[in-house]
Enzyme design. Structure first.
Site, PDB file in Angstrom:
ATOM      1  CB  THR A   1      32.465  26.955  15.106  1.00 30.43           C
ATOM      2  OG1 THR A   1      32.607  28.340  14.827  1.00 30.43           O
ATOM      3  CG2 THR A   1      32.939  26.167  13.902  1.00 30.43           C
TER       4      THR A   1
ATOM      5  CB  THR B   1      34.829  27.375  18.496  1.00 25.79           C
ATOM      6  OG1 THR B   1      33.617  28.130  18.445  1.00 25.79           O
ATOM      7  CG2 THR B   1      35.146  27.027  19.941  1.00 25.79           C
TER       8      THR B   1
ATOM      9  CG  HIS C   1      35.811  37.647  16.381  1.00 27.61           C
ATOM     10  ND1 HIS C   1      36.839  38.513  16.097  1.00 27.61           N
ATOM     11  CD2 HIS C   1      34.765  38.043  15.600  1.00 27.61           C
ATOM     12  CE1 HIS C   1      36.425  39.401  15.200  1.00 27.61           C
ATOM     13  NE2 HIS C   1      35.175  39.138  14.894  1.00 27.61           N
TER      14      HIS C   1
END
Length: 310
Positions: A169, A220, A222
């Site tokens: 991300t 950032t 999972h």
């Protein structure tokens, strides 16, 4: 007071041929955001500028570097939040917008809502004159090859991240010269995700949060794990209890690891200008500018610095 900006370009476990380019990308984004702050711009202006720079960089998983879902399509999410007012805006599953973070800001400033998704987000973009781009222009040749190589969503998680739940991300946090904080995030999600899947990035309190009473966070990792523990707000809760930024970040990330077996990272800044970049994956690409000094790193305990020319 001195303005500060911190950015990240995502976490990862395996050494990648794009790592060095990613470091260059976050360094440039941090400098772009800091230039806004140095001109007297707001924290919101700065995080938008930094994230736009990363969305325009094809080596990062946002905008022009977004990964593809299970159907081979781009679906992007973004969030922006103003710590002064607690106003926020987010978009989910947009397909032909090169800078989703700017559309998220428009949601915050030009609507009565906080999140717009998919078709509704695109209709809103059309109504305010946002330029759309051919979706193919957002897909890199590198991503096409990686998508073909990756057979399933689960194999992406296990092969790319050594079973650690993590993904790329981009995000930014900043404090401006009057002490206001802000955060912003943007992502293409996880390669081979189901169509319509939304992770943590556009959800306040999870992928990001900003409050002048405590600080700003961008996360950032999972997405589903971050959502379960409301990671961004959990980090700020520890800060509000008097813990340091480093301890607060480590405690929250360790809780996520222990409770839901999730790995990730975060960047944090306080209204007083303290900052931290912390991660439990093998790597996180990050950069910060503080007092005209550019800091950056990729591996654990890595902290390089360069003096910026005034």
């Amino acid at each position: 007071m001195s303005a500060v900006i911190v950015v990240h370009g995502g976490v990862r476990a395996n050494l990648d041929e794009l790592d060095h380019a990613s470091v260059d990308g976050v360094k440039a984004a941090a400098c772009d955001g800091f230039a806004v702050l140095k001109r007297g711009g707001s924290a919101v202006d700065a995080v938008e500028a930094a994230v736009r720079a990363m969305e325009d960089n094809s080596v990062l998983n946002a905008g022009h570097g977004a990964v593809l879902n299970a159907e081979g399509e781009v679906e992007m999410d973004a969030l922006i939040m103003d710590g002064k007012t607690l106003s926020s805006g987010a978009v989910c599953s947009v397909k032909d917008i090169s800078n989703p973070v700017s559309l998220a800001r428009a949601v915050m400033e030009k609507t009565d809502h906080m999140i717009l998704t998919s078709r509704g987000a695109n209709q809103f973009a059309d109504s305010i004159g946002t330029t759309t781009v051919p979706t193919d222009s957002l897909i890199t040749e590198y991503e096409r090859k990686k998508w073909k190589k990756t057979k399933t969503y689960i194999s992406e998680l296990s092969e790319e991240y050594n079973t650690q739940w993590a993904h790329d991300t981009v995000g930014a946090v900043a404090v401006d010269c009057v002490g206001n904080v802000a955060c912003a995030t943007s992502t293409g999600g996880i390669r081979r995700k189901m169509a319509g899947r939304v992770g943590d990035a556009p959800i306040i309190g999870c992928g990001g949060y900003a409050d002048n009473f405590s600080g700003a966070v961008a996360c950032t990792g999972h997405g589903e794990s971050i959502l379960k523990v409301t990671l961004a707000r959990l980090i700020l809760l520890h800060i509000e209890q008097g813990k340091s930024l480093a301890e607060s970040s480590q405690l929250a990330l360790q809780y996520m690891a222990d409770r839901v077996h999730g790995a990730g990272g975060c960047i944090v800044v306080t209204p007083s200008g303290q900052w931290a970049a912390t991660f439990t994956t093998k790597r996180m690409v990050w950069a910060a500018v503080d007092h005209d000094c550019l800091w950056y790193g990729l591996d654990p305990n890595e902290r390089f610095s360069e003096q910026l020319t005034v």
